[in-house]
Write a protein that holds these residues in place. Structure first.
Motif, PDB file in Angstrom:
ATOM      1  N   ILE A 126      -9.907  10.769   3.618  1.00 51.50           N
ATOM      2  CA  ILE A 126      -9.413   9.896   4.686  1.00 51.50           C
ATOM      3  C   ILE A 126      -9.522   8.420   4.296  1.00 51.50           C
ATOM      4  O   ILE A 126      -8.592   7.659   4.497  1.00 51.50           O
ATOM      5  CB  ILE A 126     -10.181  10.148   6.004  1.00 51.50           C
ATOM      6  CG1 ILE A 126      -9.873  11.544   6.547  1.00 51.50           C
ATOM      7  CG2 ILE A 126      -9.880   9.093   7.043  1.00 51.50           C
ATOM      8  CD1 ILE A 126      -8.466  11.737   7.041  1.00 51.50           C
ATOM      9  N   GLY A 127     -10.632   8.018   3.728  1.00 52.10           N
ATOM     10  CA  GLY A 127     -10.848   6.619   3.375  1.00 52.10           C
ATOM     11  C   GLY A 127      -9.936   6.108   2.271  1.00 52.10           C
ATOM     12  O   GLY A 127      -9.852   4.903   2.057  1.00 52.10           O
ATOM     13  N   GLN A 128      -9.255   7.007   1.559  1.00 46.81           N
ATOM     14  CA  GLN A 128      -8.377   6.586   0.466  1.00 46.81           C
ATOM     15  C   GLN A 128      -6.898   6.788   0.788  1.00 46.81           C
ATOM     16  O   GLN A 128      -6.036   6.420  -0.004  1.00 46.81           O
ATOM     17  CB  GLN A 128      -8.729   7.339  -0.807  1.00 46.81           C
ATOM     18  CG  GLN A 128     -10.087   6.962  -1.349  1.00 46.81           C
ATOM     19  CD  GLN A 128     -10.442   7.767  -2.588  1.00 46.81           C
ATOM     20  OE1 GLN A 128      -9.672   8.584  -3.073  1.00 46.81           O
ATOM     21  NE2 GLN A 128     -11.634   7.532  -3.104  1.00 46.81           N
ATOM     22  N   ALA A 129      -6.592   7.346   1.950  1.00 40.04           N
ATOM     23  CA  ALA A 129      -5.195   7.631   2.303  1.00 40.04           C
ATOM     24  C   ALA A 129      -4.345   6.361   2.327  1.00 40.04           C
ATOM     25  O   ALA A 129      -3.208   6.360   1.849  1.00 40.04           O
ATOM     26  CB  ALA A 129      -5.127   8.354   3.637  1.00 40.04           C
ATOM     27  N   GLU A 130      -4.887   5.273   2.842  1.00 42.15           N
ATOM     28  CA  GLU A 130      -4.111   4.025   2.896  1.00 42.15           C
ATOM     29  C   GLU A 130      -3.798   3.520   1.492  1.00 42.15           C
ATOM     30  O   GLU A 130      -2.697   3.025   1.236  1.00 42.15           O
ATOM     31  CB  GLU A 130      -4.849   2.961   3.690  1.00 42.15           C
ATOM     32  CG  GLU A 130      -4.019   1.704   3.885  1.00 42.15           C
ATOM     33  CD  GLU A 130      -4.676   0.674   4.788  1.00 42.15           C
ATOM     34  OE1 GLU A 130      -4.077  -0.393   4.945  1.00 42.15           O
ATOM     35  OE2 GLU A 130      -5.773   0.931   5.321  1.00 42.15           O
ATOM     36  N   GLN A 131      -4.739   3.654   0.567  1.00 41.02           N
ATOM     37  CA  GLN A 131      -4.491   3.236  -0.817  1.00 41.02           C
ATOM     38  C   GLN A 131      -3.373   4.067  -1.439  1.00 41.02           C
ATOM     39  O   GLN A 131      -2.521   3.538  -2.151  1.00 41.02           O
ATOM     40  CB  GLN A 131      -5.757   3.375  -1.655  1.00 41.02           C
ATOM     41  CG  GLN A 131      -6.839   2.383  -1.281  1.00 41.02           C
ATOM     42  CD  GLN A 131      -8.144   2.695  -1.996  1.00 41.02           C
ATOM     43  OE1 GLN A 131      -8.537   3.853  -2.117  1.00 41.02           O
ATOM     44  NE2 GLN A 131      -8.804   1.657  -2.470  1.00 41.02           N
ATOM     45  N   VAL A 132      -3.372   5.362  -1.180  1.00 44.17           N
ATOM     46  CA  VAL A 132      -2.327   6.236  -1.706  1.00 44.17           C
ATOM     47  C   VAL A 132      -0.974   5.830  -1.119  1.00 44.17           C
ATOM     48  O   VAL A 132       0.019   5.705  -1.846  1.00 44.17           O
ATOM     49  CB  VAL A 132      -2.639   7.721  -1.397  1.00 44.17           C
ATOM     50  CG1 VAL A 132      -1.462   8.621  -1.749  1.00 44.17           C
ATOM     51  CG2 VAL A 132      -3.894   8.161  -2.139  1.00 44.17           C
ATOM     52  N   LEU A 133      -0.930   5.604   0.187  1.00 47.10           N
ATOM     53  CA  LEU A 133       0.319   5.193   0.827  1.00 47.10           C
ATOM     54  C   LEU A 133       0.823   3.870   0.257  1.00 47.10           C
ATOM     55  O   LEU A 133       2.021   3.725  -0.023  1.00 47.10           O
ATOM     56  CB  LEU A 133       0.131   5.078   2.343  1.00 47.10           C
ATOM     57  CG  LEU A 133      -0.011   6.400   3.089  1.00 47.10           C
ATOM     58  CD1 LEU A 133      -0.501   6.147   4.509  1.00 47.10           C
ATOM     59  CD2 LEU A 133       1.301   7.159   3.089  1.00 47.10           C
ATOM     60  N   THR A 134      -0.063   2.921   0.070  1.00 52.11           N
ATOM     61  CA  THR A 134       0.337   1.612  -0.451  1.00 52.11           C
ATOM     62  C   THR A 134       0.881   1.728  -1.871  1.00 52.11           C
ATOM     63  O   THR A 134       1.924   1.155  -2.199  1.00 52.11           O
ATOM     64  CB  THR A 134      -0.841   0.623  -0.407  1.00 52.11           C
ATOM     65  OG1 THR A 134      -1.233   0.453   0.958  1.00 52.11           O
ATOM     66  CG2 THR A 134      -0.466  -0.728  -1.000  1.00 52.11           C
ATOM     67  N   ARG A 135       0.197   2.476  -2.716  1.00 50.41           N
ATOM     68  CA  ARG A 135       0.664   2.628  -4.100  1.00 50.41           C
ATOM     69  C   ARG A 135       2.032   3.291  -4.144  1.00 50.41           C
ATOM     70  O   ARG A 135       2.945   2.832  -4.827  1.00 50.41           O
ATOM     71  CB  ARG A 135      -0.324   3.434  -4.928  1.00 50.41           C
ATOM     72  CG  ARG A 135       0.096   3.507  -6.401  1.00 50.41           C
ATOM     73  CD  ARG A 135      -0.863   4.297  -7.240  1.00 50.41           C
ATOM     74  NE  ARG A 135      -0.734   5.726  -7.096  1.00 50.41           N
ATOM     75  CZ  ARG A 135       0.249   6.442  -7.636  1.00 50.41           C
ATOM     76  NH1 ARG A 135       1.209   5.865  -8.310  1.00 50.41           N
ATOM     77  NH2 ARG A 135       0.284   7.743  -7.484  1.00 50.41           N
ATOM     78  N   TRP A 136       2.195   4.373  -3.392  1.00 50.33           N
ATOM     79  CA  TRP A 136       3.462   5.085  -3.404  1.00 50.33           C
ATOM     80  C   TRP A 136       4.562   4.292  -2.708  1.00 50.33           C
ATOM     81  O   TRP A 136       5.738   4.406  -3.058  1.00 50.33           O
ATOM     82  CB  TRP A 136       3.310   6.477  -2.814  1.00 50.33           C
ATOM     83  CG  TRP A 136       2.765   7.434  -3.833  1.00 50.33           C
ATOM     84  CD1 TRP A 136       1.477   7.855  -3.980  1.00 50.33           C
ATOM     85  CD2 TRP A 136       3.499   8.068  -4.881  1.00 50.33           C
ATOM     86  NE1 TRP A 136       1.372   8.701  -5.047  1.00 50.33           N
ATOM     87  CE2 TRP A 136       2.600   8.860  -5.612  1.00 50.33           C
ATOM     88  CE3 TRP A 136       4.830   8.047  -5.269  1.00 50.33           C
ATOM     89  CZ2 TRP A 136       2.998   9.622  -6.707  1.00 50.33           C
ATOM     90  CZ3 TRP A 136       5.229   8.808  -6.358  1.00 50.33           C
ATOM     91  CH2 TRP A 136       4.312   9.583  -7.060  1.00 50.33           C
ATOM     92  N   TRP A 137       4.212   3.455  -1.738  1.00 52.22           N
ATOM     93  CA  TRP A 137       5.222   2.608  -1.113  1.00 52.22           C
ATOM     94  C   TRP A 137       5.777   1.644  -2.158  1.00 52.22           C
ATOM     95  O   TRP A 137       6.993   1.427  -2.229  1.00 52.22           O
ATOM     96  CB  TRP A 137       4.635   1.848   0.079  1.00 52.22           C
ATOM     97  CG  TRP A 137       5.618   0.903   0.690  1.00 52.22           C
ATOM     98  CD1 TRP A 137       6.647   1.216   1.532  1.00 52.22           C
ATOM     99  CD2 TRP A 137       5.690  -0.504   0.473  1.00 52.22           C
ATOM    100  NE1 TRP A 137       7.353   0.082   1.852  1.00 52.22           N
ATOM    101  CE2 TRP A 137       6.790  -0.997   1.216  1.00 52.22           C
ATOM    102  CE3 TRP A 137       4.938  -1.406  -0.271  1.00 52.22           C
ATOM    103  CZ2 TRP A 137       7.147  -2.340   1.232  1.00 52.22           C
ATOM    104  CZ3 TRP A 137       5.304  -2.745  -0.247  1.00 52.22           C
ATOM    105  CH2 TRP A 137       6.392  -3.193   0.500  1.00 52.22           C
ATOM    106  N   CYS A 138       4.899   1.092  -2.993  1.00 58.87           N
ATOM    107  CA  CYS A 138       5.357   0.210  -4.071  1.00 58.87           C
ATOM    108  C   CYS A 138       6.285   0.958  -5.027  1.00 58.87           C
ATOM    109  O   CYS A 138       7.325   0.431  -5.443  1.00 58.87           O
ATOM    110  CB  CYS A 138       4.176  -0.374  -4.838  1.00 58.87           C
ATOM    111  SG  CYS A 138       3.181  -1.524  -3.862  1.00 58.87           S
TER     112      CYS A 138
END
Length: 97
Positions: free
Chosen positions: A41-53
């Motif tokens: 859960i604590g890393q989901a935002e990082q994954v979303l941000t990287r893949w959004w880029c």
């Protein structure tokens, strides 16, 4: 640290999991869902941000030129300090705010 110097423009990809997935090709879409599904859960935002880029680059009509310039070392860059300074000057929120 330097980052690519691009003119800011509206995003082509919505900053949502569905928006990101829609912008990615089949194999990359599956890799995105797999990484997001396995992220704590604590890393989901990082994954979303990287893949959004990644999705933004995939949706960029100048993708091939940008990648070639990055590989050739000719992609214009600016320092992170300059990015943060410009953000402050333009009234943008700073990371962590």
């Amino acid at each position: 640290m330097s980052i690519p110097a691009f003119q800011h423009q509206r995003s082509r990809v919505p900053r949502t999991a569905d928006g990101i997935a829609a912008a990615l090709s089949g194999a990359r879409r599956m890799a995105f869902y797999r990484e997001l599904g396995q992220a704590p859960i604590g890393q989901a935002e990082q994954v979303l941000t990287r893949w959004w880029c990644e999705a933004e680059l995939d949706a960029d009509p100048e993708q091939d030129r940008i990648i070639a310039a990055a590989r050739a070392g000719t992609l214009p860059t600016v320092s992170m300090a300059d990015v943060l300074r410009l953000r402050r000057e333009r009234g943008g929120a700073m990371p962590g705010e």
